[in-house]
Design an enzyme around this catalytic site. Structure first.
Site, PDB file in Angstrom:
ATOM      1  N   LYS A  13       1.064  -1.243   0.150  1.00  0.00           N
ATOM      2  CA  LYS A  13       0.006  -0.031   0.100  1.00  0.00           C
ATOM      3  C   LYS A  13       0.594   1.156  -0.058  1.00  0.00           C
ATOM      4  CE  LYS A  13      -2.275  -1.220   3.764  1.00  0.00           C
ATOM      5  NZ  LYS A  13      -1.608  -2.585   4.219  1.00  0.00           N
ATOM      6  N   ARG A  88      -9.847   0.031   8.845  1.00  0.00           N
ATOM      7  CA  ARG A  88      -9.462  -1.417   9.219  1.00  0.00           C
ATOM      8  C   ARG A  88     -10.179  -2.266   9.957  1.00  0.00           C
ATOM      9  NH1 ARG A  88      -3.618   0.031   9.141  1.00  0.00           N
ATOM     10  NH2 ARG A  88      -2.293  -1.448   9.400  1.00  0.00           N
ATOM     11  N   ARG A 127      11.393  -4.801   5.306  1.00  0.00           N
ATOM     12  CA  ARG A 127      11.163  -3.362   4.948  1.00  0.00           C
ATOM     13  C   ARG A 127      11.973  -2.509   5.617  1.00  0.00           C
ATOM     14  NH1 ARG A 127       4.689  -1.551   5.495  1.00  0.00           N
ATOM     15  NH2 ARG A 127       4.988  -2.444   7.507  1.00  0.00           N
ATOM     16  N   ARG A 162      10.960  -0.456  10.993  1.00  0.00           N
ATOM     17  CA  ARG A 162      10.120  -0.190  12.097  1.00  0.00           C
ATOM     18  C   ARG A 162      10.145  -1.326  13.174  1.00  0.00           C
ATOM     19  NH1 ARG A 162       4.758   0.668   8.804  1.00  0.00           N
ATOM     20  NH2 ARG A 162       3.882  -0.560  10.265  1.00  0.00           N
ATOM     21  N   ARG A 173       0.179  -8.899  13.667  1.00  0.00           N
ATOM     22  CA  ARG A 173      -0.599  -8.063  12.722  1.00  0.00           C
ATOM     23  C   ARG A 173      -1.260  -8.978  11.804  1.00  0.00           C
ATOM     24  NH1 ARG A 173       4.435  -5.177  11.249  1.00  0.00           N
ATOM     25  NH2 ARG A 173       3.160  -3.921   9.695  1.00  0.00           N
TER      26      ARG A 173
HETATM   27  P1  ADP Z   1       1.140  -1.549   7.728  1.00  0.00           P
HETATM   28  O1  ADP Z   1       2.214  -1.104   6.958  1.00  0.00           O
HETATM   29  O2  ADP Z   1       1.105  -3.119   8.481  1.00  0.00           O
HETATM   30  O3  ADP Z   1      -0.198  -1.656   7.033  1.00  0.00           O
HETATM   31  P2  ADP Z   1       0.597   0.770   9.173  1.00  0.00           P
HETATM   32  O4  ADP Z   1       1.584   1.842   9.036  1.00  0.00           O
HETATM   33  O5  ADP Z   1      -0.884   0.884   8.376  1.00  0.00           O
HETATM   34  O6  ADP Z   1       0.965  -0.707   9.000  1.00  0.00           O
HETATM   35  O7  ADP Z   1      -0.193   0.771  10.723  1.00  0.00           O
HETATM   36  C1  ADP Z   1       0.746   0.475  11.915  1.00  0.00           C
HETATM   37  C2  ADP Z   1       0.117   0.319  12.947  1.00  0.00           C
HETATM   38  O8  ADP Z   1      -0.776   1.517  13.365  1.00  0.00           O
HETATM   39  C3  ADP Z   1      -1.009  -0.875  13.188  1.00  0.00           C
HETATM   40  O9  ADP Z   1      -0.578  -2.178  13.536  1.00  0.00           O
HETATM   41  C4  ADP Z   1      -2.029  -0.040  14.258  1.00  0.00           C
HETATM   42  O10 ADP Z   1      -1.568  -0.489  15.480  1.00  0.00           O
HETATM   43  C5  ADP Z   1      -1.859   1.262  13.878  1.00  0.00           C
HETATM   44  N1  ADP Z   1      -3.028   1.661  12.822  1.00  0.00           N
HETATM   45  C6  ADP Z   1      -2.858   2.212  11.771  1.00  0.00           C
HETATM   46  N2  ADP Z   1      -4.001   2.524  11.244  1.00  0.00           N
HETATM   47  C7  ADP Z   1      -5.050   2.033  11.562  1.00  0.00           C
HETATM   48  C8  ADP Z   1      -6.312   2.199  12.031  1.00  0.00           C
HETATM   49  N3  ADP Z   1      -7.038   2.420  10.734  1.00  0.00           N
HETATM   50  N4  ADP Z   1      -7.055   1.327  13.009  1.00  0.00           N
HETATM   51  C9  ADP Z   1      -6.384   0.891  14.006  1.00  0.00           C
HETATM   52  N5  ADP Z   1      -5.119   1.065  14.136  1.00  0.00           N
HETATM   53  C10 ADP Z   1      -4.470   1.573  12.936  1.00  0.00           C
HETATM   54  P1  ADP Z   2       2.149  -1.916   3.348  1.00  0.00           P
HETATM   55  O1  ADP Z   2       2.144  -0.100   3.206  1.00  0.00           O
HETATM   56  O2  ADP Z   2       0.854  -2.448   2.427  1.00  0.00           O
HETATM   57  O3  ADP Z   2       2.273  -2.233   4.562  1.00  0.00           O
HETATM   58  P2  ADP Z   2       4.471  -1.494   1.627  1.00  0.00           P
HETATM   59  O4  ADP Z   2       4.086  -0.704   0.606  1.00  0.00           O
HETATM   60  O5  ADP Z   2       5.291  -0.730   3.169  1.00  0.00           O
HETATM   61  O6  ADP Z   2       3.340  -2.185   2.565  1.00  0.00           O
HETATM   62  O7  ADP Z   2       5.606  -2.799   1.262  1.00  0.00           O
HETATM   63  C1  ADP Z   2       5.983  -3.775   2.275  1.00  0.00           C
HETATM   64  C2  ADP Z   2       7.609  -4.035   1.910  1.00  0.00           C
HETATM   65  O8  ADP Z   2       7.680  -4.935   0.710  1.00  0.00           O
HETATM   66  C3  ADP Z   2       8.231  -2.892   1.643  1.00  0.00           C
HETATM   67  O9  ADP Z   2       9.836  -3.235   1.909  1.00  0.00           O
HETATM   68  C4  ADP Z   2       8.315  -2.794  -0.112  1.00  0.00           C
HETATM   69  O10 ADP Z   2       9.385  -2.458  -0.523  1.00  0.00           O
HETATM   70  C5  ADP Z   2       8.050  -4.326  -0.699  1.00  0.00           C
HETATM   71  N1  ADP Z   2       7.143  -4.350  -1.548  1.00  0.00           N
HETATM   72  C6  ADP Z   2       6.090  -3.647  -1.941  1.00  0.00           C
HETATM   73  N2  ADP Z   2       5.529  -3.901  -3.117  1.00  0.00           N
HETATM   74  C7  ADP Z   2       6.438  -5.094  -3.582  1.00  0.00           C
HETATM   75  C8  ADP Z   2       6.215  -5.841  -4.811  1.00  0.00           C
HETATM   76  N3  ADP Z   2       5.098  -5.805  -5.556  1.00  0.00           N
HETATM   77  N4  ADP Z   2       7.062  -6.854  -4.880  1.00  0.00           N
HETATM   78  C9  ADP Z   2       7.982  -7.064  -3.973  1.00  0.00           C
HETATM   79  N5  ADP Z   2       8.238  -6.303  -2.857  1.00  0.00           N
HETATM   80  C10 ADP Z   2       7.385  -5.317  -2.633  1.00  0.00           C
END
Ligand code: ADP
Ligand code: ADP
Ligand code: ZN
Length: 220
Positions: A13, A88, A127, A162, A173
């Site tokens: 994302k 979420r 990541r 992170r 998660r």
């Molecule tokens: P990811 O990359 O795993 O999708 P995020 O950066 O979106 O992670 O979220 C990191 C953490 O922030 C989550 O594990 C949760 O604790 C909190 N968080 C983020 N967005 C939400 C949401 N919409 N509702 C509840 N908690 C959230």
């Molecule tokens: P999210 O925001 O959904 O938690 P991220 O965009 O941070 O996920 O991606 C998670 C990890 O996977 C990052 O280290 C990113 O560079 C890698 N990644 C994202 N898209 C791809 C893909 N299409 N193929 C391989 N690795 C990817």
């Protein structure tokens, strides 16, 4: 147009958000990024969110929605927002749908990044993100490495891992995603939100192309 970028942790994302946000000229709003900002600044919201985030649990819905509602009323959000990591829970989806309809906005388009669980853990543990908030570029140790180890290609900043991207918290998660977030997609479909299903296992650029092509069809 509002867009909900949906998918499990590690689906890509954050990686795809910049491109969509540029293509549609709508701001990228990541609730996770907002919480991490508050954590770093040491605000009350950051203190409240910390425990949940460290355990890989969700911050309570009302807290999250207050923050989103504030963001929705800012000037740059009037033409639409790209949501990343929100909604979420079904409760968050309901709160958003109520807000959008009260304010005369449609349901928004859902971009669903489909990625199997087996790929997600290595994506999360590998990541890395640029330390500079103004840059925030994302990398992966194996799938999208920087030219020089540990250094951002764009700005020379240090690359950080992170705290919640360790294997144990990542697995938690994914459990939380399965039980609380996956049902949101079914809820959105039931409530007639258009859903663009994207194969998120392809290479980063290919996924970006598929999203852009798919969204063109929606806005046409
Ligand atoms: P990811 O990359 O795993 O999708 P995020 O950066 O979106 O992670 O979220 C990191 C953490 O922030 C989550 O594990 C949760 O604790 C909190 N968080 C983020 N967005 C939400 C949401 N919409 N509702 C509840 N908690 C959230
Ligand atoms: P999210 O925001 O959904 O938690 P991220 O965009 O941070 O996920 O991606 C998670 C990890 O996977 C990052 O280290 C990113 O560079 C890698 N990644 C994202 N898209 C791809 C893909 N299409 N193929 C391989 N690795 C990817
Ligand atoms: Zn950088």
């Amino acid at each position: 147009m509002d867009v909900i970028l949906f998918g499990p942790p590690g689906a890509g994302k954050g990686t795809q958000a910049g491109r969509i946000s540029d293509a549609l000229s709508i701001p990228h709003v990541s609730t996770g990024d907002i919480f991490r900002y508050h954590l770093k600044q040491g605000t009350d919201l950051g203190t409240l969110a910390r425990g949940y985030m460290d355990r890989g649990e969700l911050v309570p819905d009302e807290v999250v929605f207050k923050l989103v509602a504030d963001r929705l009323t800012q000037d740059d959000a009037l033409g639409g927002i790209l949501f990343d990591g929100f909604p979420r829970t079904v409760r968050q989806a309901e709160l958003l749908a109520d807000w959008l309809s009260t304010n005369g906005r449609g349901t928004g388009v859902v971009v669903n990044l489909d990625v199997p669980e087996s790929i997600l853990v290595p994506r999360l543990t590998g990541r890395r993100t640029c330390e500079n908030k103004s840059c925030g570029a994302g990398y992966h140790l194996v799938f999208s490495p920087p030219v020089a180890h540990g250094v951002c290609d764009r700005c020379g900043g240090k690359l950080l891992q992170r705290k919640d991207d360790n294997e144990e918290t990542a697995l938690n998660r994914l459990d939380v995603y399965r039980s609380q977030t996956a049902p949101v997609l079914a809820w959105l479909r039931q409530h007639d939100a258009p859903v663009l299903d994207i194969d998120g296992t392809k290479a980063i650029d290919a996924v970006g192309n598929d999203i852009e092509e798919g969204l063109k069809a929606f806005s046409a």
